[in-house]
Design a protein around this motif. Structure first.
Motif, PDB file in Angstrom:
ATOM      1  N   THR A 209      22.014  16.088 -30.809  1.00  0.00           N
ATOM      2  CA  THR A 209      21.554  17.374 -30.973  1.00  0.00           C
ATOM      3  C   THR A 209      20.329  16.955 -32.116  1.00  0.00           C
ATOM      4  N   MET A 210      19.219  17.503 -31.642  1.00  0.00           N
ATOM      5  CA  MET A 210      18.025  17.646 -32.552  1.00  0.00           C
ATOM      6  C   MET A 210      17.647  18.993 -33.007  1.00  0.00           C
ATOM      7  N   ASP A 211      17.086  18.914 -34.284  1.00  0.00           N
ATOM      8  CA  ASP A 211      16.969  20.248 -34.924  1.00  0.00           C
ATOM      9  C   ASP A 211      15.901  21.155 -33.889  1.00  0.00           C
ATOM     10  N   LYS A 212      14.656  20.583 -33.349  1.00  0.00           N
ATOM     11  CA  LYS A 212      14.109  21.228 -32.402  1.00  0.00           C
ATOM     12  C   LYS A 212      13.035  20.119 -31.542  1.00  0.00           C
ATOM     13  N   PHE A 213      12.885  20.675 -30.271  1.00  0.00           N
ATOM     14  CA  PHE A 213      12.126  19.810 -29.543  1.00  0.00           C
ATOM     15  C   PHE A 213      10.425  19.710 -29.830  1.00  0.00           C
ATOM     16  N   ASP A 214      10.053  20.883 -30.417  1.00  0.00           N
ATOM     17  CA  ASP A 214       8.700  21.246 -30.325  1.00  0.00           C
ATOM     18  C   ASP A 214       8.146  20.657 -31.687  1.00  0.00           C
TER      19      ASP A 214
END
Length: 309
Positions: A31-36
């Motif tokens: 799980t990543m903070d955000k992809f962008d």
């Protein structure tokens, strides 16, 4: 003799197939903070490449900068009984809860890139990243050189819920404190975001004190500051601007002479290290609680060495 050889070859083939099956049976939840985010995208790609090279299954989720959503993703990974979990935390103050969930489920947990705020990581939990106390120091020391030891600087901070932003800012302030000719005239968060940095820099240009330098907590915000200066008809080269991460866009601005310094944070090293650490924990190997991936200073003199990293 021939029959014996064939039997041996068959056994070897079965062993290889068994190993391949075992590898493919391993699943890691990510799980990543955000992809962008450019830098986090590099970390995520490195994780994906490393697991693919090792024949490991992964499930990668985007937390969309939402702590509640990220905790829910971790709970889903636990319900699916994955073999390990890799977390790039949205809010590092929430990591004790995440650690508690993984430890209770007896699933190895690896934090990547952002240091968890747990007082002490228990066995089966590790952090793979870089020592933030180094990054802001390297950035600020170069900006002091650029400024000739005098002038006004502003600090663009990342999200204040993130320990990396707090550490990087504290490092810059510590270096400035040793140089009485330099003054921090503004300090505000742009939340790691380029567009928010453009807005913040525009505001400082029109309403603030004279600015001689910008110390941004990451390259995205440094690029935002550069774009704002261009929009205002000012030459970024007339100002001392620093960033951290050595992203592709950051390095391009170093090449153009707009970004005086950035600090290389090894996204590929962190991503690969997170996978390797997770696999070691799955096997029950002893691993250090902190796996350090060192920062490196990048300027006009050596930026070419980092273009393909």
């Amino acid at each position: 003799m021939k029959a014996s050889f064939l039997a041996t070859a068959a056994l070897a083939a079965l062993a290889v197939a068994g190993l391949a099956q075992a590898a493919s049976a391993t699943t890691i939840g990510v799980t990543m903070d955000k992809f962008d985010d450019n830098f986090l995208t590099s970390v995520r790609n490195a994780i994906t490449d490393e697991t693919k090279a090792k024949g490991i299954s992964i499930q990668v989720e985007d937390a969309n900068d939402d702590t509640g959503k990220q905790i829910s993703q971790i709970q889903n990974f636990i319900a699916q009984k994955v073999d390990a979990i890799i977390v790039n935390p949205v809010d590092t103050s929430a990591t004790p809860k995440m650690t508690q969930l993984a430890v209770a489920a007896k699933i190895p947990l690896v934090y990547v890139n952002r240091k968890p705020e747990d007082k002490q990581l228990p066995p089966g939990v590790a952090f793979v990243g870089s020592d933030e106390k180094v990054s802001g120091t390297l950035e600020a020391e170069e900006l002091v050189k650029c400024l000739g030891g005098k002038g006004n600087i502003v600090i663009m901070e990342g999200q204040l819920s993130n320990n990396a932003a707090l550490d990087r800012t504290a490092d810059v302030e510590a270096v400035v404190a040793k140089n009485p000719g330099i003054k921090v005239v503004e300090k505000q968060t742009a939340e790691w975001d380029r567009n928010k940095a453009i807005d913040l820099m525009n505001n400082w240009i029109t309403t603030g004190d004279k600015i001689n330098g910008v110390a941004a907590n990451n390259d995205e915000m440094a690029v935002g500051a550069i774009l704002a200066l261009k929009q205002a008809g000012q030459d970024p080269k007339s100002m001392c601007i620093g960033g951290i991460d050595a992203t592709a866009d950051g390095l391009a601005e170093v090449q153009n002479g707009n970004l005086y310094v950035t600090v290389f944070q090894n996204a590929k090293g962190q991503g690969k290290g997170a996978v390797d650490t997770a696999l070691s924990l799955i096997k029950g190997d002893k691993v250090p609680s902190f796996v350090d991936v060192p920062f490196e200073k990048v300027t006009k003199e050596n930026y070419k060495n980092y273009m393909n990293k």
